[in-house]
Design an enzyme around this catalytic site. Structure first.
Site, PDB file in Angstrom:
ATOM      1  N   LYS A  19       0.850  -1.195   0.000  1.00 16.91           N
ATOM      2  CA  LYS A  19       0.000   0.000   0.000  1.00 16.91           C
ATOM      3  C   LYS A  19       0.886   1.245   0.000  1.00 16.91           C
ATOM      4  O   LYS A  19       1.888   1.289   0.723  1.00 16.91           O
ATOM      5  CB  LYS A  19      -0.900  -0.017   1.241  1.00 16.91           C
ATOM      6  CG  LYS A  19      -1.910   1.118   1.303  1.00 16.91           C
ATOM      7  CD  LYS A  19      -2.791   0.987   2.562  1.00 16.91           C
ATOM      8  CE  LYS A  19      -3.868   2.058   2.586  1.00 16.91           C
ATOM      9  NZ  LYS A  19      -4.727   1.957   3.798  1.00 16.91           N
ATOM     10  N   SER A  46      -9.840   2.275   2.869  1.00 16.17           N
ATOM     11  CA  SER A  46      -8.903   2.965   2.025  1.00 16.17           C
ATOM     12  C   SER A  46      -7.934   2.057   1.258  1.00 16.17           C
ATOM     13  O   SER A  46      -7.365   2.488   0.250  1.00 16.17           O
ATOM     14  CB  SER A  46      -8.084   3.946   2.865  1.00 16.17           C
ATOM     15  OG  SER A  46      -7.250   3.254   3.765  1.00 16.17           O
ATOM     16  N   SER A  71     -10.307   0.047   7.072  1.00 19.14           N
ATOM     17  CA  SER A  71      -9.647   0.182   5.768  1.00 19.14           C
ATOM     18  C   SER A  71      -8.976  -1.071   5.228  1.00 19.14           C
ATOM     19  O   SER A  71      -8.550  -1.087   4.072  1.00 19.14           O
ATOM     20  CB  SER A  71      -8.608   1.299   5.826  1.00 19.14           C
ATOM     21  OG  SER A  71      -9.235   2.550   5.712  1.00 19.14           O
TER      22      SER A  71
END
Lengths: 491, 95
Positions: free
Chosen positions: A78, A158, A182
């Site tokens: 990420k 997210s 997330s």
């Protein structure tokens, strides 16, 4: 789709050990698939050359019998984890062309275990969002579509890029971070497994901070077994993070006995509010039945302060974010917009660098912490947070794990929820309480909606008891037998 | 609580973010919406409840007070938007 991109971490590890294929072949298969799947916008930065050189090094270690636990496994990282020498954006314009001179603790541990980074995955700006639509690099798209309908769907957020990549078989696994859901919400939307470990299990050092009392890194994988392998490689005490727990990292894989006879599983009655989607309620009932069939005792529990969790979160998280994001001032790194004074430069830089949702949260947080309002908002929220944590503590006196839905709905279309911040926030209604309490939460894909989209259930455990969560999760996974694939990946 | 434009402008100054004049009204509406929704916490009785400041029930670790890191000015400055003579530079702050 190449056969190699279909494998689980466990299968790939065994295949490379036996010499059925090499680490380079495995990485190359993923790089080829990534190129074809660029329309998903799952990666912000691809690092094919770095990946191939790491895969070559992995192959040497495998052949010399020195393979690490993630040796040669192609993963997405990420774009919130700082990676040495590789641009890190946090999905924001304000970081500009920031190239970290250091590696985050978690990504370094993965690298040391032999994992091969394929690139940096898309996310909501500063991890603030539930749809991956606030990214400065553009929305990421889910590989899933509703049956008979080509509307582009959000992957959740997210950690949307990570979820989309793992579901689309363009990463074997990926890292995520979870502040209010997330990891778990995008995992549920994309039909994969996502684990938010106990707060303190993985070091936050080198992860771009959002809300420091909530942020936690975790694995996003296609199976519970893979999550167990990857968590072990990510976890561990780090003196550089004062909230990193000095506790031993167990062999999570060994905890997957599949035997849950005699375990007590709680179903919180407050998670069945009036108006809960009947499809979600039915999925939850089916999940409970599966665990009962496997020999667990399923009982009702009460978490009375559940309905206040979201409002509590939307004070605490923005307040901490407003403080954390004060560092983006155009002086030491990232974007700078010139001004006629230092203050003017700060204000112009921050106005140009932050997107709408980030700006909104910074302003809410600034207000909640400002003189005269601190007690009414921030202090009040911290007290309600204590009550929410106490609810779980009480429940875990009688049960070993808690089963809930992960999300109140299946994935929605791009642009469908962006106009109303509060509607968007409701996506995290089932995941936020766990985050506030700091407990481990695992989302497992359990079924499909009537429109053909994945739905997940969440298992919550005691502090540092990821072993039980994963073991119960593996039973749920086996019983559910979720095998659906996004369109174009079947067969 | 409904925030007016003046309050939003003050918060924006505190947060050091310029807000365009024509966005102020809409932003005041959005922030008021969020704050109104948050007001529900007023219903919860928190008398005598200690605020939860951390999940980790840890005492902060102690270590010897000595330098353990540093000595790489070039790496610290590598991402600076502007630098001079090994220092970050900012607009003039004193006349």
């Amino acid at each position: 789709m190449s056969e190699l991109t279909k494998l689980t971490i466990g299968e790939a590890r065994d295949g490379m050990a036996k010499g059925a294929f090499t680490a380079v072949e495995l990485t190359q298969a993923h790089l080829t698939a990534m190129e074809k799947a660029r329309a998903l916008n799952a990666y912000i930065t691809e690092t094919p050359d770095l990946a191939l050189s790491r895969a070559e090094a992995s192959q040497v270690r495998i052949q010399s019998g020195k393979a690490g636990s993630m040796e040669g496994i192609p993963v997405g990282i990420k774009d919130l984890f700082c990676t040495e020498g590789v641009k890190t954006t946090a999905g924001s314009k304000i970081l500009g062309d920031f190239v970290p001179p250091y590696e985050s603790f978690v990504s370094r541990k993965l690298k040391d275990a032999g994992a091969v980074m394929l690139g940096k995955t898309n996310l909501d700006e500063f991890a603030m969002g539930s749809s991956n639509e606030t990214s400065a690099s553009g929305s990421c798209v889910s590989p899933w579509t509703r049956s008979g309908d080509d509307t582009k769907l959000v992957p959740g957020g997210s950690s949307g890029g990570s979820a989309s990549a793992v579901a689309a078989r363009i990463a074997m696994a990926a890292t995520g971070t979870d502040t209010g859901g997330s990891i778990r919400q995008p995992a549920a939307f994309c039909g994969i497994v996502g684990l938010k470990p106990t707060y303190g299990r993985c070091s936050r050092w080198g992860i771009v901070a959002f809300a420091s009392s909530l942020d936690q890194a975790g694995p996003m994988t296609r199976t519970v077994g893979d999550a167990a392998i990857m968590l072990r490689a990510m976890a561990g005490h780090d003196p550089m993070d004062s909230t990193s727990a000095p506790v031993e990292v167990p062999n999570f894989e060994a905890a997957l006995t599949g035997d849950i006879r005699g375990l007590k599983i709680g179903l919180p009655k407050e998670y069945r509010p009036e108006g809960l989607d009947p499809e979600i309620a039915a999925l939850w009932d089916r999940g409970a039945e599966m665990l009962r069939d496997a020999g667990a005792e399923v009982v009702e529990v009460s978490l009375p302060h559940t309905k206040y969790a979201l409002a509590t979160y939307y004070i605490i998280a923005p307040a901490e974010a407003s403080s954390n994001l004060a560092r983006y001032d155009g002086v030491r790194y990232g974007l700078r917009v010139d001004g006629n004074s230092l203050d003017d430069m700060y204000r112009k830089t921050r106005a140009a660098g932050f997107g709408e949702e980030v700006r909104r949260r910074i302003l809410v947080g600034t207000y909640a912490l400002s003189a005269g309002y601190y007690d009414a908002y921030y202090l009040k929220a911290q007290k309600v947070r204590a009550l929410i944590a106490e609810d779980f503590k009480t429940a875990f006196k009688t049960v070993d794990a808690i089963l809930t839905p992960t999300t109140p709905t299946a994935a929605f279309g791009l642009g469908e929820e962006v106009n109303d911040p509060v509607t968007m926030y409701l996506n995290d209604v089932f995941t936020v309480p766990t985050s506030l309490a700091g407990l481990p939460g695992l989302s497992v894909p359990v079924g499909l909606s009537s429109t053909g989209l994945p739905l997940g259930l969440q298992l919550v455990g005691r502090y540092f008891d990821e072993e039980t969560v994963l073991n119960v999760g593996s039973v749920l996974e086996k019983a559910a037998g979720f095998s659906a694939l996004p369109k174009g990946l079947e067969g | 609580m409904a925030l007016d434009k003046t309050t939003v402008a003050n918060i924006a100054v505190l947060a050091r973010i310029d807000v365009e004049e024509d966005r102020m009204e809409a932003l005041a509406g959005e922030l008021s919406g969020i704050l109104n929704w948050i007001e529900q916490l007023g219903e919860v009785n928190t008398d005598g409840v200690a605020p939860m400041t951390s999940v980790a029930d840890l005492a902060l670790a102690w270590r010897e007070d000595k330098v353990t890191d540093g000595g790489y000015q070039d790496r610290v400055l590598a991402n600076a938007p502007e630098q001079q003579d090994g220092c970050f530079t900012v607009p003039k702050v004193m006349e």
